[in-house]
Scaffold this motif. Sequence first.
Motif: not given
Length: 389
Positions: A108-115, A141-153
């Motif tokens: 389930v978590l892997e599917g959530a990561i892809h989504r 830049l705001l969206r790029a920072d959000a994407l990078a932070g989400m990938l770290g989490d």
Amino acid sequence: MTPLDRAEQAVIGAVFLDPSQLDRLTPWLRPEHFSRPSHQALYASVLALRERAHPGSTAVVGAVPVSWVADAVTEAGTRTRGVTASYAHQLVAACPHFGNAVVYGRMVLEGAIHRTVAEHAVRLHQAARADTVRGGAEETLLRADALAGMLGDLARRWSVDARPVPPPTGPELVARAPAVDGELHADEEFLLACLASRPDQFGVVVGWLRPEDFADLGHQQLYQALGALHHRGEPVDQLTVLWEAQRRGALNDLDLDAERVLHLLDPLGVAGSADYFGERVVSAALVRTAAESAQRIRALAEDAAVPAGRLIGHALHALGPLDEVRRRWHTARSGPPPGKPQPPAPERASPGRAEAARARSRPHRVAPQPLAAAAPAPVPSRTPRRSPA
């Protein structure tokens, strides 16, 4: 029904059969990781019942009271519609083995990561398109920072290192860039004209402006030709740039020809600041790079065959070009960031080095070889005549 749907059913069914499985799931699995609203509501409900110390939350396998499932269905009904008792029993039947709840939860978590990665990539691409119209880069830049932070989490939840990993070589994921916007095209042309009319302005932009920042391929080639002449300390005018472009093989009928070069570098009426137009070109390159990175990340996220850990690393790698352009964009706007000294910009070549570079372009003169001195012709020997006695 997809494998992900079955995995979500199996997790909830395992929790219904063995509530102690929540001890192993709650540290990293959250309701929003489920894709279906009914599954989100049921998983949130069992967490709420466990938080309120429901009697069923501590029951052992085989002695779970009926109220554990019934109260979870009632609680879920307050969160979403369509959750029935019959569906809850269907989830119990869909669980192959309640002891494998952690394995099902990782599915389930892997599917959530892809989504989640795909959703953030779509938002980044939309922000880049909007900034292209507005002529800015803040939302991108705001969206790029959000994407990078989400990938770290997600990396922490998946227990992997948040480090860029290049994807395996394969077919190109992003098509050729669309036609250049008219306003950006004019900015690039004016920047080239400024540099051609005042080559001394190269020292201002050479530290942060790259050929690939130009959206037009012909403009990239002209900037390279201008930069080569400036680096060698040679004169810069329409003819010298045209000749340099020809030597580099840049003249063709598609992107650049002689007439276009002479038109772009016409010095008449050119009066502007190269750093101003250079900043606009870098800003457009930043937004364009963000859109390309978002497309790559989305294509990776929509490929179910990419494991979650590799997806996170590949996505971070796809953000690398955006980070590089962003640093140069920051330098163009406000100079090098504090604490991060930038390498000095290359200076114009010294007179001796420039003369050596020009000498390599001149045809070599072959010095005439001196003719060998002709040897004196041998004097034929004559037999002496005898005098008469």
